[in-house]
Design an enzyme around this catalytic site. Structure first.
Site, PDB file in Angstrom:
ATOM      1  N   ASP A  75      -4.211  -0.220   9.971  1.00 25.70           N
ATOM      2  CA  ASP A  75      -5.261   0.713  10.380  1.00 25.70           C
ATOM      3  C   ASP A  75      -6.519   0.397   9.581  1.00 25.70           C
ATOM      4  O   ASP A  75      -6.575  -0.576   8.820  1.00 25.70           O
ATOM      5  CB  ASP A  75      -4.820   2.172  10.193  1.00 25.70           C
ATOM      6  CG  ASP A  75      -4.449   2.489   8.745  1.00 25.70           C
ATOM      7  OD1 ASP A  75      -4.736   1.666   7.848  1.00 25.70           O
ATOM      8  OD2 ASP A  75      -3.869   3.566   8.507  1.00 25.70           O
TER       9      ASP A  75
ATOM     10  N   GLU B 105       0.837  -1.200   0.000  1.00 29.77           N
ATOM     11  CA  GLU B 105       0.000   0.000   0.000  1.00 29.77           C
ATOM     12  C   GLU B 105       0.869   1.246   0.000  1.00 29.77           C
ATOM     13  O   GLU B 105       1.647   1.484   0.931  1.00 29.77           O
ATOM     14  CB  GLU B 105      -0.900  -0.015   1.238  1.00 29.77           C
ATOM     15  CG  GLU B 105      -1.708   1.259   1.452  1.00 29.77           C
ATOM     16  CD  GLU B 105      -2.381   1.292   2.816  1.00 29.77           C
ATOM     17  OE1 GLU B 105      -2.937   2.352   3.159  1.00 29.77           O
ATOM     18  OE2 GLU B 105      -2.342   0.276   3.533  1.00 29.77           O
TER      19      GLU B 105
ATOM     20  N   ASP C  76      -1.155  -1.156   5.678  1.00 26.17           N
ATOM     21  CA  ASP C  76      -1.024  -0.544   6.999  1.00 26.17           C
ATOM     22  C   ASP C  76      -1.960  -1.212   8.006  1.00 26.17           C
ATOM     23  O   ASP C  76      -3.022  -1.743   7.650  1.00 26.17           O
ATOM     24  CB  ASP C  76      -1.369   0.946   6.934  1.00 26.17           C
ATOM     25  CG  ASP C  76      -0.326   1.736   6.162  1.00 26.17           C
ATOM     26  OD1 ASP C  76       0.772   1.202   5.935  1.00 26.17           O
ATOM     27  OD2 ASP C  76      -0.625   2.879   5.769  1.00 26.17           O
TER      28      ASP C  76
ATOM     29  N   ASP D   5      -7.963   2.006   7.040  1.00 25.73           N
ATOM     30  CA  ASP D   5      -7.786   2.087   5.593  1.00 25.73           C
ATOM     31  C   ASP D   5      -7.036   0.867   5.063  1.00 25.73           C
ATOM     32  O   ASP D   5      -7.362   0.324   4.008  1.00 25.73           O
ATOM     33  CB  ASP D   5      -7.035   3.367   5.212  1.00 25.73           C
ATOM     34  CG  ASP D   5      -7.928   4.598   5.283  1.00 25.73           C
ATOM     35  OD1 ASP D   5      -9.160   4.424   5.219  1.00 25.73           O
ATOM     36  OD2 ASP D   5      -7.403   5.712   5.405  1.00 25.73           O
TER      37      ASP D   5
END
Length: 649
Positions: A514, A439, A512, A516
């Site tokens: 998180d 990403e 990541d 997103d």
């Protein structure tokens, strides 16, 4: 045949089922030394395979018409009890060994009623190794057989006879019959775990109930805190299977179409139904074995389906001129189960996942085409909808083809031309090659600098890719990130997809830690599930586990993956000096050395392999979370929102 004649036939066959039908091929000696050769592996999959081997014996009795109930129990100590009400394993002397047939079945490899001596016409457990292998890989195994008014008993330890066969009851009713096997998996063999997953058992036993109409299968978990019992009994067989697979989908028609027939000793069952989906879901089975890679029976079904729909479309005037619907066109939105019973099936390779008998193709084509043609003539409204679905798919596919050709000319999307942002590895051996889907450009840069150039390729993606759950093939192929991924893989796409052409045998999602990142990971998994499912089935798809924290105290440095581990590590450190805790919000916060050390180095990293143990559950989840219907998604969020912790906003 009258009911009385059928009962007489079964009685005759039952009386003929004796020790002479138990044929010996080889001994048992290599099983404990090389268990993986017989059960696939000694992991959790191999552990569950023990259950399938014993259950298969009951299924074989059901296929022969002598068993209509199988019970599976997980005991509190994780031992297993399997009971069937079949004829009961023969107990008379087997002439080749001079021992009771019951003992032979459990102590001699390749001994059973499945090798042409008249025991079974059709069998799922083709190798005949089931009972003996389970015995060899169990610390304890005992078996009880009810037969001809008596109950017989034997027990074993790691494959060796512990108690010779004896009669423990001699006053049973003559109608009492069946076999009960109790075994304890050997922890010396199954070192990873000896704990059974009840959901894995439920999923496979439900499937077997679908595939054997009229057979009742019950599974019970007796472990403390896990008590559970479920029963499966489907008189409609695979018709109910298709309905089960299509729960929650918009249906083109209802109920599912059902085809059954026999051709030259091969029994064929097919059930199918169309939904408004863009994809197809075709499951094929031979003698209850899931043929993941298809084979001749699948080819026969596909060929017949394409021919019948095109023929009807031309006769009805819906298909005009030189238009011909392709196989992919007529299968768009199709859910189908093809199940055949073959007296002598041949499979490619050791995994039994691809059928190779040419007569299976002929039988499936003949039986399905004849019935499907008649169905479409007798149900013109349904037939018209099926043809219309195929015509719409054909138009969308033509648009996708034109878009693909234009894109190739503009950006060089050929298999030989890899995407410019791909940093490929130098090895051309797919078995050791890994593709990291990373990403963002920042993390992609660190990954490119820190990687092992021999084995690791890096493909950065920007933002969130297209949600393919809501998209047709032409929209999917119009997405630049997805095109880059297909091109890098080298597998082709659509009907041309070939997992054996994959340039990498590890496809690693690295996003990541998180919200997103989780969303991007879900979008990628949806893409893989819908358009690259063989990659998941082969075990090629992984999820990287980057750390959430770095803890430093003096020279002590440790990377932490979750809050629980963080608390444990911090509490174990000396009070002084105060440890420094760094929270990584994204992969881009790590330099190349840190990313390699924590997430990419095979010696240190943790990878989660993506499995497809339950296609039905996976299909439901992707449809609910990523599909067009808002209601089920909202309901899921409302029910589960309270379980979310540490939500980043």
């Amino acid at each position: 045949m009258t009911q009385q004649e059928e009962q007489a036939r079964k009685a005759e066959l039952a009386s003929e089922y004796d020790a002479s039908q138990i044929q010996v091929l080889k001994g048992l000696e290599a099983v404990r030394k090389r268990p993986g050769m017989y059960i696939g592996s000694t992991t959790v999959q191999g552990l569950h395979h023990l259950v399938w081997e014993i259950v298969d014996n009951g299924i074989d009795e059901a296929l022969a018409g002598f068993c209509d109930e199988i019970n599976v129990i997980v005991e509190p100590d994780n031992s297993i009890i399997v009971t069937d009400n079949g004829r009961g394993i023969p107990v008379d002397i087997q002439k080749e060994t001079g021992k009771p047939a019951l003992e032979t079945v459990f102590t001699v490899l390749h001994a059973g009623g499945k090798f042409g001596n008249g025991g079974y016409k059709v069998s799922g457990g083709l190798h005949g190794v089931g009972a003996s292998v389970v015995n060899a890989l169990s610390t304890e195994l005992d078996v009880k057989v009810a037969r001809q008014g008596k109950e017989y008993y034997m027990d074993f330890a790691r494959g060796h006879v512990n108690t010779a066969m004896k009669v423990i009851k001699d006053d049973l009713p003559q109608s009492a019959h069946g076999t009960t096997v109790h075994f304890v998996p050997d922890p010396e063999i199954f070192r990873e775990t000896t704990v059974y997953n009840i959901n894995t058992l439920i999923d496979r036993l439900r499937e077997l109930a679908f595939l054997n109409k009229g057979l009742k299968i019950t599974v019970e978990d007796r472990r403390e805190g896990k008590e559970k019992q479920e029963s499966f009994h489907y008189e409609g067989g695979i018709r109910h299977y298709v309905e089960f697979l299509n729960e929650g989908h918009e249906l083109l028609f209802d109920p599912p179409i059902y085809v059954e027939g026999e051709y030259k000793g091969i029994t064929v069952e097919v059930s199918l139904q169309y939904t408004d989906d863009y994809r197809s879901n075709l499951l094929t089975f031979t003698n209850n074995i899931h043929t993941y890679e298809g084979g001749t029976h699948e080819t026969g079904f596909k060929t017949a389906l394409t021919r019948v729909i095109n023929d009807y479309g031309r006769k009805s005037g819906q298909i005009k001129g030189n238009v011909t619907l392709s196989g992919e066109d007529v299968r768009e939105g199709l859910t189908a189960v093809v199940s055949i019973k073959h007296p002598n099936p041949q499979f490619e390779g050791q995994t039994k996942t691809k059928l190779s008998n040419s007569d299976a193709r002929t039988a499936t084509d003949h039986i399905f085409a004849e019935t499907m043609t008649r169905f479409m003539m007798e149900n013109p409204d349904v037939a018209r909808k099926i043809v219309e679905k195929g015509m719409l798919a054909s138009k969308a596919r033509d648009a996708a083809k034109r878009a693909r050709e234009v894109t190739r000319k503009k950006s060089g999307l050929e298999i030989s031309n890899l995407p410019g942002k791909l940093a490929d590895n130098t090895s051309k051996d797919p078995a050791i090659s890994e593709l990291f889907i990373v990403e963002g450009d920042s993390a992609g840069g660190s990954a490119k600098q820190g990687r092992s150039r021999l084995t690791q390729a890096i493909l950065p993606i920007r933002g969130k890719i297209l949600n393919v759950e809501k998209a047709s093939l032409n929209r999917v192929l119009a997405n630049e990130e997805i095109r880059s991924l297909f091109t890098a893989l080298g597998t082709g796409f659509g009907d041309d997809f070939d997992v054996n052409k994959a340039n990498y045998h590890k496809l690693i999602i690295m996003t990541d830690a998180d919200v997103d990142g989780a969303h991007i990971r879900t979008l990628l998994l949806t893409l893989f599930y819908r358009f690259m499912r063989p990659m998941i089935e082969k075990g090629y798809v992984y999820i990287a586990q980057p750390p959430l924290y770095q803890v430093r105290q003096g020279k002590f440095v440790k990377y932490i993956e979750n809050d629980e581990e963080l608390e444990r590590v911090v509490n174990s450190l000396q009070p002084s000096p105060k440890p420094v805790i760094q929270r990584y919000k994204g992969l881009g916060e790590m330099d190349a050395e840190q990313l390699w050390e924590t997430t990419m180095d095979p010696a240190n990293r943790h990878l989660l392999r993506v499995k497809l143990d339950d296609a039905k559950a996976a299909d439901e989840i992707f449809q609910m979370l990523m599909g067009t219907k808002v209601g089920p998604r909202r309901e899921f969020i409302e029910e589960n929102a309270t379980f979310v912790e540490n939500l980043d906003l």
